[in-house]
Write an enzyme that holds these catalytic residues in place. Structure first.
Site, short mmCIF file in Angstrom:
data_model
loop_
_atom_site.label_atom_id
_atom_site.label_comp_id
_atom_site.label_asym_id
_atom_site.label_seq_id
_atom_site.Cartn_x
_atom_site.Cartn_y
_atom_site.Cartn_z
N LYS A 13 -0.49 46.40 0.68
CA LYS A 13 0.98 46.46 0.78
C LYS A 13 1.57 47.14 -0.46
O LYS A 13 2.38 48.04 -0.36
CB LYS A 13 1.58 45.03 0.92
CG LYS A 13 1.05 44.26 2.12
CD LYS A 13 1.69 42.89 2.23
CE LYS A 13 1.36 41.91 1.12
NZ LYS A 13 -0.07 41.51 1.03
N ARG A 88 7.66 36.09 4.69
CA ARG A 88 6.31 35.52 4.80
C ARG A 88 6.29 34.29 5.68
O ARG A 88 5.22 33.70 5.88
CB ARG A 88 5.85 35.11 3.41
CG ARG A 88 4.73 35.93 2.84
CD ARG A 88 4.50 35.43 1.45
NE ARG A 88 3.24 35.80 0.91
CZ ARG A 88 3.05 36.85 0.12
NH1 ARG A 88 4.04 37.65 -0.17
NH2 ARG A 88 1.87 37.08 -0.38
N ARG A 127 -9.36 44.17 -8.48
CA ARG A 127 -8.06 44.79 -8.78
C ARG A 127 -7.61 44.56 -10.22
O ARG A 127 -7.81 43.49 -10.78
CB ARG A 127 -7.02 44.20 -7.83
CG ARG A 127 -5.60 44.60 -8.20
CD ARG A 127 -4.61 44.20 -7.19
NE ARG A 127 -4.56 42.78 -6.97
CZ ARG A 127 -3.84 42.20 -6.02
NH1 ARG A 127 -3.14 42.95 -5.19
NH2 ARG A 127 -3.83 40.91 -5.90
N ARG A 161 -4.42 39.78 -12.45
CA ARG A 161 -3.51 38.69 -12.07
C ARG A 161 -4.20 37.33 -12.14
O ARG A 161 -5.37 37.20 -11.82
CB ARG A 161 -3.01 38.92 -10.64
CG ARG A 161 -1.76 39.77 -10.60
CD ARG A 161 -1.40 40.27 -9.23
NE ARG A 161 -1.38 39.26 -8.18
CZ ARG A 161 -1.05 39.53 -6.92
NH1 ARG A 161 -0.68 40.75 -6.57
NH2 ARG A 161 -1.06 38.58 -6.01
N ARG A 172 -4.86 31.84 -0.42
CA ARG A 172 -3.79 32.78 -0.03
C ARG A 172 -3.99 33.27 1.40
O ARG A 172 -3.03 33.44 2.15
CB ARG A 172 -3.75 33.96 -1.01
CG ARG A 172 -3.07 33.58 -2.32
CD ARG A 172 -3.50 34.44 -3.49
NE ARG A 172 -3.21 35.85 -3.33
CZ ARG A 172 -3.74 36.80 -4.11
NH1 ARG A 172 -4.56 36.48 -5.09
NH2 ARG A 172 -3.43 38.05 -3.92
P1 AP5 Z 1 -2.85 45.92 -3.05
O1 AP5 Z 1 -2.07 47.13 -2.63
O2 AP5 Z 1 -2.62 45.41 -4.42
O3 AP5 Z 1 -2.73 44.78 -1.94
P2 AP5 Z 1 -1.52 43.82 -1.56
O4 AP5 Z 1 -1.45 43.79 -0.06
O5 AP5 Z 1 -0.29 44.21 -2.29
O6 AP5 Z 1 -2.14 42.47 -2.06
P3 AP5 Z 1 -1.49 41.28 -2.89
O7 AP5 Z 1 -2.65 40.51 -3.45
O8 AP5 Z 1 -0.46 41.78 -3.84
O9 AP5 Z 1 -0.84 40.48 -1.74
P4 AP5 Z 1 -0.39 39.02 -1.78
O10 AP5 Z 1 0.38 38.99 -0.52
O11 AP5 Z 1 -1.45 38.02 -1.90
O12 AP5 Z 1 0.40 38.92 -3.18
P5 AP5 Z 1 1.93 38.94 -3.56
O13 AP5 Z 1 2.06 39.55 -4.90
O14 AP5 Z 1 2.76 39.47 -2.46
O15 AP5 Z 1 -4.39 46.29 -2.89
C1 AP5 Z 1 -5.39 45.39 -3.33
C2 AP5 Z 1 -6.53 46.16 -4.04
O16 AP5 Z 1 -7.22 46.96 -3.09
C3 AP5 Z 1 -6.02 47.14 -5.13
O17 AP5 Z 1 -6.91 47.14 -6.20
C4 AP5 Z 1 -6.01 48.51 -4.42
O18 AP5 Z 1 -6.26 49.55 -5.33
C5 AP5 Z 1 -7.14 48.34 -3.41
N1 AP5 Z 1 -6.83 49.02 -2.13
C6 AP5 Z 1 -5.61 49.10 -1.51
N2 AP5 Z 1 -5.73 49.78 -0.35
C7 AP5 Z 1 -7.05 50.13 -0.23
C8 AP5 Z 1 -7.79 50.85 0.77
N3 AP5 Z 1 -7.19 51.35 1.86
N4 AP5 Z 1 -9.13 50.97 0.57
C9 AP5 Z 1 -9.73 50.47 -0.54
N5 AP5 Z 1 -9.08 49.80 -1.53
C10 AP5 Z 1 -7.74 49.62 -1.37
O19 AP5 Z 1 2.23 37.37 -3.68
C11 AP5 Z 1 1.63 36.58 -4.69
C12 AP5 Z 1 2.11 35.14 -4.58
O20 AP5 Z 1 3.53 35.08 -4.78
C13 AP5 Z 1 1.88 34.47 -3.22
O21 AP5 Z 1 0.59 33.92 -3.10
C14 AP5 Z 1 2.98 33.39 -3.25
O22 AP5 Z 1 2.60 32.30 -4.06
C15 AP5 Z 1 4.14 34.10 -3.93
N6 AP5 Z 1 5.03 34.80 -2.98
C16 AP5 Z 1 5.28 36.14 -2.93
N7 AP5 Z 1 6.14 36.43 -1.95
C17 AP5 Z 1 6.46 35.26 -1.34
C18 AP5 Z 1 7.28 34.93 -0.24
N8 AP5 Z 1 7.96 35.88 0.46
N9 AP5 Z 1 7.37 33.62 0.11
C19 AP5 Z 1 6.70 32.66 -0.58
N10 AP5 Z 1 5.89 32.92 -1.63
C20 AP5 Z 1 5.76 34.21 -2.01
MG MG Z 2 0.89 43.29 -3.79
#
Ligand code: AP5
Ligand code: MG
Length: 214
Positions: A13, A88, A127, A161, A172
């Site tokens: 994402k 979410r 990552r 992270r 997660r």
């Molecule tokens: P990356 O692009 O970083 O993936 P991502 O989908 O952004 O993954 P996240 O871990 O950020 O998602 P998340 O939903 O767990 O975390 P968030 O910060 O939203 O890609 C991952 C890796 O793979 C990178 O190294 C990249 O280079 C590589 N990659 C990408 N695409 C690739 C491909 N096609 N092929 C190969 N490699 C690839 O949330 C964190 C926490 O915040 C949650 O757990 C929760 O506690 C809280 N939170 C956030 N939003 C909310 C909400 N709306 N409601 C409640 N709690 C929330």
């Molecule tokens: Mg992310």
């Protein structure tokens, strides 16, 4: 153009939101990133969110809805935004709909990045990001062009992270399937849903998304 990127942790994402945001000059709104900044700044929201994030649990709906409501009011969002990690839960989706209605904005498309869960553990544990500008990298899939130097800003310090370990990733994923996956059916019923193959190379995923945006 206002869009949502949907997918489990590690689906790409953030990676794709960054590409779209540069190409189309629209803002990337990552609730995860906003919460991590609040934790770093030691705000009240940050204090409430820290433990939950580190345990891989969702932060309460009212907290994230409040953050998004404030953020989309800002002038840079007038051109459009990419929601990365929000909504979410079904209540967050309902709150977003209300917010957009009130502001006379519409949601153009919801794009699911379809991925294989086991690969997500590898993606997340590999990552890291630039400690200065936040640019994302991966030990195997996306290395800086010059080893140890950020492509974007030239900084030499990187960080990982606190929630990027195998145990937390599994928590997660559980939160995703329990609370977020129902949004797929929700947006399908609202005729906003599309999907791409998130297991393809980063550039290929970006091309698939691009076709849905034009
Ligand atoms: P990356 O692009 O970083 O993936 P991502 O989908 O952004 O993954 P996240 O871990 O950020 O998602 P998340 O939903 O767990 O975390 P968030 O910060 O939203 O890609 C991952 C890796 O793979 C990178 O190294 C990249 O280079 C590589 N990659 C990408 N695409 C690739 C491909 N096609 N092929 C190969 N490699 C690839 O949330 C964190 C926490 O915040 C949650 O757990 C929760 O506690 C809280 N939170 C956030 N939003 C909310 C909400 N709306 N409601 C409640 N709690 C929330
Ligand atoms: Mg992310």
């Amino acid at each position: 153009m206002n869009l949502i990127l949907l997918g489990p942790p590690g689906a790409g994402k953030g990676t794709q939101a960054d590409i779209i945001s540069k190409k189309h000059r629209i803002v990337q709104l990552s609730t995860g990133e906003m919460l991590r900044q609040a934790v770093k700044a030691g705000t009240e929201t940050g204090r409430k969110a820290k433990e939950l994030i580190e345990a891989g649990k969702l932060v309460p709906d009212e907290v994230v809805v409040g953050i998004v409501a404030e953020r989309i009011e800002e002038p840079d969002c007038a051109n459009g935004f990419i929601l990365d990690g929000f909504p979410r839960t079904l209540p967050q989706a309902a709150a977003l709909e209300k917010l957009l209605d009130e502001k006379g904005k519409t949601l153009d498309v919801v794009i699911e990045l379809k991925v294989d869960d086991e690969a997500m553990v590898e993606r997340i544990t590999g990552r890291y990001s630039c400690a200065s500008c936040g640019m994302g990298y991966h030990d195997r899939h996306k290395k800086p062009k010059t080893p140890g130097v950020c492509d974007e800003c030239g900084n030499k310090g990187f960080m990982r992270r606190a929630d990027d370990n195998e145990e937390t990733v599994r928590a997660r994923l559980l939160a995703y399937y329990r609370s977020t996956a129902p949004l797929i059916g929700y947006y399908f019923a609202k005729d906003r849903y599309s999907s791409v193959d998130g297991m393809a190379d980063i550039d290929e995923v970006a091309e698939q998304i691009e076709k849905l945006l034009v």
